[in-house]
Design an enzyme around this catalytic site. Sequence first.
Site, mmCIF file in Angstrom:
data_model
loop_
_atom_site.group_PDB
_atom_site.id
_atom_site.type_symbol
_atom_site.label_atom_id
_atom_site.label_comp_id
_atom_site.label_asym_id
_atom_site.label_seq_id
_atom_site.Cartn_x
_atom_site.Cartn_y
_atom_site.Cartn_z
ATOM 1 C CG HIS A 85 14.164 33.526 30.045
ATOM 2 N ND1 HIS A 85 14.205 33.950 28.725
ATOM 3 C CD2 HIS A 85 14.063 34.670 30.791
ATOM 4 C CE1 HIS A 85 14.144 35.257 28.675
ATOM 5 N NE2 HIS A 85 14.044 35.725 29.917
ATOM 6 C CG HIS A 87 12.531 36.805 33.382
ATOM 7 N ND1 HIS A 87 13.730 37.431 33.110
ATOM 8 C CD2 HIS A 87 12.623 36.369 34.674
ATOM 9 C CE1 HIS A 87 14.503 37.386 34.189
ATOM 10 N NE2 HIS A 87 13.858 36.746 35.148
ATOM 11 C CG ASP A 89 10.084 39.922 29.262
ATOM 12 O OD1 ASP A 89 10.338 39.075 30.132
ATOM 13 O OD2 ASP A 89 10.976 40.586 28.684
ATOM 14 C CG HIS A 90 11.247 36.154 27.269
ATOM 15 N ND1 HIS A 90 11.862 36.238 26.039
ATOM 16 C CD2 HIS A 90 11.731 37.188 28.010
ATOM 17 C CE1 HIS A 90 12.696 37.264 26.034
ATOM 18 N NE2 HIS A 90 12.627 37.859 27.226
ATOM 19 C CG HIS A 141 18.532 36.816 31.971
ATOM 20 N ND1 HIS A 141 18.736 38.152 32.197
ATOM 21 C CD2 HIS A 141 17.213 36.684 31.661
ATOM 22 C CE1 HIS A 141 17.597 38.805 32.042
ATOM 23 N NE2 HIS A 141 16.662 37.937 31.721
ATOM 24 C CG ASP A 170 15.884 38.283 27.985
ATOM 25 O OD1 ASP A 170 15.631 38.339 26.775
ATOM 26 O OD2 ASP A 170 15.145 38.766 28.871
ATOM 27 C CG HIS A 209 14.554 42.071 25.274
ATOM 28 N ND1 HIS A 209 13.431 42.752 25.698
ATOM 29 C CD2 HIS A 209 14.669 40.985 26.081
ATOM 30 C CE1 HIS A 209 12.895 42.107 26.728
ATOM 31 N NE2 HIS A 209 13.626 41.031 26.974
#
Length: 296
Positions: A85, A87, A89-90, A141, A170, A209
């Site tokens: 996805h 975001h 951090d990905h 999400h 996530d 995570h």
Amino acid sequence: MLPKRIPSLLRPRLSASPSSQRAFSSSSRLTMRVIPVPVRDDNYAYVVVDTPSGDGVFVDPYTLSKVQDAANGNVENVVGCITTHHHHDHSGGNDDFAKAYAKAPIWAGSQTPTMNTLVKDGSDFKIGQSIAVKCHATPCHTQDSIAFFLEDTRSNLPANEIKRAVFTGDTLFVSGCGRFFEGTPAEMHTALNKVLASLPDDTVVFCGHEYTKSNVAFSAGVLPERPAILQLLDEVRKTSVTTGKYTIGDEKKHNVFMLVGDAEVQQRVGTQGKGEIETMSVLRELKNSGKMMAKV
């Protein structure tokens, strides 16, 4: 009985350069491998290896050099990047990946930066000779969240090999789920309890995570006497890494967000007669507020 462990196979660093696409040395190849790579504070990236061909892909490679370290000695050819996805951090490593592997596809949903191969619900592709990938849309999400289901198509795998895996980003965590940043309880209920729950029970879950301590504390607060949850609680006290150790079948037993139709769950959170979607909503609100948390 606890599921078998998936070993981490880290190797020395490999530099990120276009010429490195075929620079990885080969190790003895016995199985479809999934190698978890911790990045940032609690994220996971991954290396997936099709062992017959030596082809590999990276999943959410936020820190490219760390993922290359893990691939070194296990992957001969880097053939693509999966992004679960958008975001940061990905997807934050996509620029570096695109520079290092200019011809490789970056498979992702529509909102992902530096994406060159759009996937959506029902999209499919192959990794190397034997890994078939099927994409499942799991919006909530984020609206571009994709679960990537991988299946080794060889018919005669030894018992200790990984046959099926799913990268859930996530959306699904061990004993938990992601926050509903861009979606609704109904969407998360569909993602978890219709889409992901329909995968074979032996599918190994690789999440985005390491949140399991907090997640199982909540699950145990909701269902303090459920054997599968107590078993996970005991396991979490002994290890700090849980990704790749549990399956879809396990999640149906120790994840309260996949037990929204369970009479005891509904009784504990006060949603009897109100339905599964309302139960999903109340569970998420309780978890967000830190209520019903057991001691880990």
